[in-house]
Write a protein that holds these residues in place. Structure first.
Motif, PDB file in Angstrom:
ATOM      1  N   ARG A 136       0.825  -1.212   0.000  1.00 17.37           N
ATOM      2  CA  ARG A 136       0.000   0.000   0.000  1.00 17.37           C
ATOM      3  C   ARG A 136       0.857   1.258   0.000  1.00 17.37           C
ATOM      4  NH1 ARG A 136      -3.693  -3.384   2.797  1.00 17.37           N
ATOM      5  NH2 ARG A 136      -2.591  -3.178   4.783  1.00 17.37           N
ATOM      6  N   HIS A 147      -3.053  -1.319  -3.563  1.00 22.37           N
ATOM      7  CA  HIS A 147      -4.029  -1.405  -2.467  1.00 22.37           C
ATOM      8  C   HIS A 147      -4.862  -2.686  -2.468  1.00 22.37           C
ATOM      9  CE1 HIS A 147      -3.181   2.768  -1.362  1.00 22.37           C
ATOM     10  NE2 HIS A 147      -3.208   3.048  -2.655  1.00 22.37           N
ATOM     11  N   HIS A 148      -4.632  -3.594  -3.390  1.00 23.39           N
ATOM     12  CA  HIS A 148      -5.506  -4.773  -3.484  1.00 23.39           C
ATOM     13  C   HIS A 148      -4.674  -6.053  -3.366  1.00 23.39           C
ATOM     14  CE1 HIS A 148      -8.826  -2.165  -4.559  1.00 23.39           C
ATOM     15  NE2 HIS A 148      -8.059  -1.600  -5.485  1.00 23.39           N
TER      16      HIS A 148
END
Length: 378
Positions: A122, A127-128
């Protein structure tokens, strides 16, 4: 869409029997001073000899990391395995084209070993990331191996030489794997420990040896070669001491020395521990003496479920007698069959038998036939 790793759950340790492996001595050789596998076996009662065959240092070879990153970016990636936050940061720092690396990672499924690794992603703008409930790198590879990796292109950030075994298993299941090593290996600090385990192997004083990665295996055998111990070690491994490799790469190292090891169906702690347990239990000698169940283990005797610790010499004499119950063995036979008694006289063998009788006082184990030898009291 492929299922998320967290959907697969985690593989918990099997129910523990604290006496299952009591009386057996198992060496565990890898890149750590004490591996989780050693703790797993110890909880089942095994005596453990832990050996750091090589050290994994989190200081990547920057040039090698750049080359493997370039290879990684040549073709789209389906999955990326990320083992640690430090490894992620090292990869980002070494990337020849950071923007291109980030674009490639954004288009792939990111599998992070734990929360800290996900946080490092992140921080880099990714972010995934998915993870497993167990929060370990092993469980990420277990997930991939059990969800048909064939045809997928996988980039794997490696923190240790052990992870190379996982990558090789993915290849054997049809995946195209690019390894991204963020560590280098160095010789272990504990040379005394390396010498000790080689001595135990050459004297047949181990019941099994677990080899956890190819680099540690190669270093131990090279050390044995340099110090003139390789022939004695190889003579015992496989034939008398089961060699269990966590994966195919360590197994290939042992085969170079004409040692045929066993490997579990998957390169993980639970499967490796199960194979080690079967290997030592299958080699235990079981007989009935005076109507009672007797099992001869590595450094103990199990009599009707009760464990009696026995010294190495006496237990090896009992093993020789129990292999052919009721057969008379002369002192010369015992010298031939028991490695540690090759050069002793008849009196020393008599004293060894006496210690055996004292070690298992609940049963008249051995009968002496005057001037002829000894036999198991069946």
């Amino acid at each position: 869409m492929a299922p998320r790793p967290s959907d697969s759950g985690s593989t918990s340790d099997a129910a523990f029997n604290p006496t299952l492996l009591s009386g057996f001595t198992i060496a565990v050789i890898g890149h750590r001073r004490r591996h989780h596998l050693a703790d797993l076996l110890a909880r089942h009662g095994a005596r453990i000899v832990s050996v750091q065959g090589v050290r994994a240092v989190q200081q990547p070879d920057t040039d090698a990391l750049r080359r493997t990153t370039t290879t990684c970016l040549d073709t789209p990636i389906d999955d990326v395995v990320l083992s640690s936050a430090a490894g992620v940061r090292a990869w980002f720092r070494a990337a020849p084209d950071p923007d291109r690396l980030l674009a490639t990672l954004r288009s792939a499924r990111l599998l992070a070993a734990d929360a800290r690794t996900a946080d490092a992603l992140r921080a880099g703008g990714l972010h995934h990331a998915h993870s497993t409930a167990a929060a370990t790198t092993d469980e990420l590879y277990r997930y991939l191996l059990t969800h048909r990796p064939g045809g997928r292109r996988i980039a794997a950030q490696l923190d240790t030489p052990e992870h190379a075994e996982h990558c090789q298993s993915l290849r054997l299941h049809g995946a195209d794997v690019v390894e991204i090593p963020t560590y280098v290996t160095e010789s272990p600090n504990d040379v005394v420990g390396v010498r000790r385990v080689l001595e135990l192997m050459s004297r047949r004083q181990l019941d099994a040896v677990a080899w956890l990665d190819p680099v540690a295996a190669a270093h131990i055998l090279r050390f044995a070669t340099d110090h003139g111990r390789l022939p004695a070690v190889v003579a015992q491994l496989g034939a008398h001491i089961p060699a269990v490799c966590r994966g195919p790469l360590a197994a290939a190292v042992l085969r170079l020395h004409d040692v045929e090891p066993a490997t579990p169906p998957m390169p993980f702690d639970q499967e490796t521990a199960a194979l080690l347990a079967r290997s030592v239990l299958d080699r235990a000698v079981r007989v009935t003496v005076g109507g009672r169940a007797l099992e001869v283990r590595g450094h103990a005797v199990l009599l009707d479920g009760r464990l009696y610790p026995v010294q190495q010499g006496p237990v090896e004499v009992l093993r020789a007698l129990a292999t052919e119950p009721g057969k008379l063995l002369s002192s010369a036979d015992i010298r031939r069959l028991v490695p540690g008694l090759t050069d002793v006289d008849d009196h020393a063998i008599e004293m060894t038998v006496s210690r055996l009788r004292r070690a298992v006082p609940d049963l008249e184990l051995v009968h002496t036939v005057i001037k002829r030898g000894y036999r198991l009291a069946v």
